[in-house]
Design a protein around this motif. Structure first.
Motif, PDB file in Angstrom:
ATOM      1  N   UNK A   1     -38.285  18.873 -82.463  1.00 29.50           N
ATOM      2  CA  UNK A   1     -38.559  17.536 -82.829  1.00 29.50           C
ATOM      3  C   UNK A   1     -39.546  16.548 -82.405  1.00 29.50           C
ATOM      4  N   UNK A   2     -40.008  17.177 -81.082  1.00 34.46           N
ATOM      5  CA  UNK A   2     -40.622  16.513 -80.103  1.00 34.46           C
ATOM      6  C   UNK A   2     -39.909  15.482 -79.513  1.00 34.46           C
ATOM      7  N   UNK A   3     -40.549  14.249 -79.083  1.00 32.23           N
ATOM      8  CA  UNK A   3     -39.772  13.501 -78.288  1.00 32.23           C
ATOM      9  C   UNK A   3     -39.287  12.322 -79.299  1.00 32.23           C
ATOM     10  N   UNK A   4     -39.340  12.698 -80.635  1.00 30.77           N
ATOM     11  CA  UNK A   4     -38.898  11.685 -81.575  1.00 30.77           C
ATOM     12  C   UNK A   4     -37.311  11.451 -81.645  1.00 30.77           C
ATOM     13  N   UNK A   5     -37.005  10.447 -81.501  1.00 34.60           N
ATOM     14  CA  UNK A   5     -35.253  10.245 -81.781  1.00 34.60           C
ATOM     15  C   UNK A   5     -35.034   9.802 -83.277  1.00 34.60           C
ATOM     16  N   UNK A   6     -35.245  11.004 -84.014  1.00 36.96           N
ATOM     17  CA  UNK A   6     -35.148  10.533 -85.649  1.00 36.96           C
ATOM     18  C   UNK A   6     -33.845  10.162 -85.998  1.00 36.96           C
ATOM     19  N   UNK A   7     -32.637  10.047 -85.183  1.00 37.29           N
ATOM     20  CA  UNK A   7     -31.611   9.530 -85.592  1.00 37.29           C
ATOM     21  C   UNK A   7     -31.526   8.184 -85.564  1.00 37.29           C
ATOM     22  N   UNK A   8     -32.161   7.378 -84.461  1.00 33.75           N
ATOM     23  CA  UNK A   8     -32.018   6.150 -84.632  1.00 33.75           C
ATOM     24  C   UNK A   8     -33.452   5.570 -84.791  1.00 33.75           C
ATOM     25  N   UNK A   9     -33.733   5.504 -86.074  1.00 34.80           N
ATOM     26  CA  UNK A   9     -35.155   5.439 -86.754  1.00 34.80           C
ATOM     27  C   UNK A   9     -35.457   3.780 -87.152  1.00 34.80           C
ATOM     28  N   UNK A  10     -36.458   3.486 -88.086  1.00 29.56           N
ATOM     29  CA  UNK A  10     -36.831   2.252 -88.205  1.00 29.56           C
ATOM     30  C   UNK A  10     -35.854   1.421 -88.976  1.00 29.56           C
ATOM     31  N   UNK A  11     -34.865   1.926 -89.825  1.00 32.32           N
ATOM     32  CA  UNK A  11     -33.600   1.372 -90.349  1.00 32.32           C
ATOM     33  C   UNK A  11     -32.614   0.689 -89.266  1.00 32.32           C
ATOM     34  N   UNK A  12     -32.529   1.585 -88.599  1.00 36.52           N
ATOM     35  CA  UNK A  12     -31.466   1.447 -87.558  1.00 36.52           C
ATOM     36  C   UNK A  12     -32.108   0.296 -86.614  1.00 36.52           C
ATOM     37  N   UNK A  13     -33.238   0.404 -86.204  1.00 40.45           N
ATOM     38  CA  UNK A  13     -34.073  -0.830 -85.276  1.00 40.45           C
ATOM     39  C   UNK A  13     -33.679  -1.776 -85.955  1.00 40.45           C
ATOM     40  N   UNK A  62     -32.205  -5.330 -84.506  1.00 39.95           N
ATOM     41  CA  UNK A  62     -32.853  -6.504 -84.162  1.00 39.95           C
ATOM     42  C   UNK A  62     -32.186  -7.869 -84.849  1.00 39.95           C
ATOM     43  N   UNK A  63     -31.815  -7.611 -86.251  1.00 40.21           N
ATOM     44  CA  UNK A  63     -31.119  -8.564 -87.050  1.00 40.21           C
ATOM     45  C   UNK A  63     -29.940  -8.917 -86.629  1.00 40.21           C
ATOM     46  N   UNK A  64     -29.389  -8.158 -85.853  1.00 39.70           N
ATOM     47  CA  UNK A  64     -27.823  -8.436 -85.485  1.00 39.70           C
ATOM     48  C   UNK A  64     -28.105  -8.923 -83.699  1.00 39.70           C
ATOM     49  N   UNK A  65     -29.297  -9.150 -83.363  1.00 41.63           N
ATOM     50  CA  UNK A  65     -29.526  -9.533 -82.098  1.00 41.63           C
ATOM     51  C   UNK A  65     -29.240  -8.766 -81.111  1.00 41.63           C
ATOM     52  N   UNK A  66     -29.551  -7.454 -81.248  1.00 36.91           N
ATOM     53  CA  UNK A  66     -29.266  -6.368 -80.207  1.00 36.91           C
ATOM     54  C   UNK A  66     -30.601  -5.930 -79.803  1.00 36.91           C
ATOM     55  N   UNK A  67     -30.981  -5.545 -78.731  1.00 38.31           N
ATOM     56  CA  UNK A  67     -32.194  -5.139 -78.336  1.00 38.31           C
ATOM     57  C   UNK A  67     -32.275  -3.568 -78.778  1.00 38.31           C
ATOM     58  N   UNK A  68     -33.346  -3.295 -79.712  1.00 37.87           N
ATOM     59  CA  UNK A  68     -33.285  -1.801 -80.233  1.00 37.87           C
ATOM     60  C   UNK A  68     -34.084  -0.724 -79.401  1.00 37.87           C
ATOM     61  N   UNK A  69     -33.884   0.295 -79.500  1.00 35.51           N
ATOM     62  CA  UNK A  69     -34.725   1.315 -78.615  1.00 35.51           C
ATOM     63  C   UNK A  69     -36.206   1.093 -78.977  1.00 35.51           C
ATOM     64  N   UNK A  70     -36.877   1.534 -78.116  1.00 37.39           N
ATOM     65  CA  UNK A  70     -38.396   1.660 -78.412  1.00 37.39           C
ATOM     66  C   UNK A  70     -38.869   2.733 -79.281  1.00 37.39           C
ATOM     67  N   UNK A  71     -39.737   2.451 -80.278  1.00 35.86           N
ATOM     68  CA  UNK A  71     -39.883   3.412 -81.119  1.00 35.86           C
ATOM     69  C   UNK A  71     -40.690   4.548 -80.437  1.00 35.86           C
ATOM     70  N   UNK A  72     -40.554   5.801 -80.989  1.00 30.84           N
ATOM     71  CA  UNK A  72     -41.247   6.973 -80.347  1.00 30.84           C
ATOM     72  C   UNK A  72     -42.164   7.387 -81.063  1.00 30.84           C
ATOM     73  N   UNK A  73     -43.100   8.146 -80.522  1.00 26.79           N
ATOM     74  CA  UNK A  73     -44.266   8.683 -81.588  1.00 26.79           C
ATOM     75  C   UNK A  73     -43.698   9.929 -82.192  1.00 26.79           C
TER      76      UNK A  73
END
Lengths: 165, 130
Positions: free
Chosen positions: A138-150, A154-165
């Motif tokens: 999968x490369x460096x992409x963390x497909x588990x915590x994708x855009x939906x989770x981020x 964010x909407x819950x006021x919690x800093x999301x992980x940085x998006x990976x390429x």
């Protein structure tokens, strides 16, 4: 459609506990109608909501560096059905965590009138995908915590992980 | 803690983790071939033993980690003498009797019997009180 069975995270104690809510709406297509004619949220999706809640707790505890996968539902009991207009609250508690994975106890609460009452428990085991092997595939992409989770974080006021390429 | 009590606690963990009846958990039962454990169950069993007995199990201490992937220890799907020796040293609680006569890598999980888990817990508790 987002495969998200949580509307908002309401409370996070890092590495210990996470609580999230899900409103059940009559407009949702996933509801099924029981033989008594009552539309209810399927138990399997309530379990999925609990798994997402617990998975976020585990992911956050590891700084979202691990690919956290649900490996096993150790126990699941639900005593009441969730009907439209109800709010579910998923409460996940981290019981064990090591480099290989983590386990969580979960309690499902339901608010039908004014207060939340517990209606079931879901205990779960997560595994961390092996870094060397998963990076190969999968490369460096963390497909588990994708855009939906981020977005949810964010909407819950919690800093999301940085998006990976 | 007496061995009987340790056995009962281990049995409870396996009954819970693998959805078994108590009488299926005999001392000589192999976790994989007799009790149906899969790889993910090993992590579950490890976590539950830690919780029940209150000790910490390090990676590779109870079940092997990566020995079977190490080219020095494996040749053509079989453990080398060196590989067998490494496993024996790392896992003194396990039962190697079958593996020694047929050291296929796929048979490594079969070295874990109920008795091996009990022995492991017994040694950990003895070292703790020790």
């Amino acid at each position: 459609m987002r495969w998200l069975w949580i509307d908002r995270i309401v409370d996070l104690a890092a590495g210990e506990r996470l609580r999230a809510i899900k409103h059940v709406s009559l407009a949702e297509e996933h509801l099924f109608v029981t033989p008594a004619g009552v539309p209810v949220m399927p138990a399997s999706l309530i379990i999925e909501g609990m798994a997402q809640t617990a998975g976020l707790l585990v992911g956050h505890a590891g700084g979202f560096r691990e690919k956290v996968l649900l490996a096993k539902i150790q126990r699941a009991t639900l005593d009441r059905e969730a009907t439209p207009g109800c709010t579910l609250m998923y409460e996940a508690t981290l019981t064990r965590m090591d480099p290989q994975g983590a386990s969580c106890n979960g309690t499902v609460h339901l608010r039908a009138d004014d207060e939340f009452v517990p209606i079931g428990t879901v205990d779960l085991l997560f595994t961390h995908l092996d870094h060397a092997r998963s990076d190969e595939v999968f490369g460096n992409t963390n497909f588990v915590f994708g855009e939906s989770f981020r977005t949810l974080l964010r909407l819950s006021g919690i800093e999301p992980p940085e998006a990976t390429a | 803690m007496e061995r009987d009590e340790i056995f009962q606690k281990v049995r409870d963990v396996l009954v819970e983790s693998l959805a078994l009846d108590e009488d299926e958990v005999r001392p000589d039962a192999k976790l994989t071939t007799d009790l149906g454990a899969e790889s993910i169950d090993f992590l579950d069993i490890k976590f539950q033993l830690e919780q029940v007995f209150g000790f910490k199990i390090e990676d590779g201490e109870l079940f092997p980690d990566n020995v079977a992937q190490d080219t020095e220890y494996v040749s053509e799907g079989r453990l080398t003498e060196k590989g067998l020796a490494a496993l024996r040293e790392r896992l003194p609680h396990a039962d190697f009797s079958d593996l020694e006569s047929d050291p296929k890598v796929t048979k490594v999980p079969e070295i874990f019997t109920v008795d091996a888990i009990v022995k492991f817990c017994e040694n950990k508790l003895a070292a703790q009180s020790g």
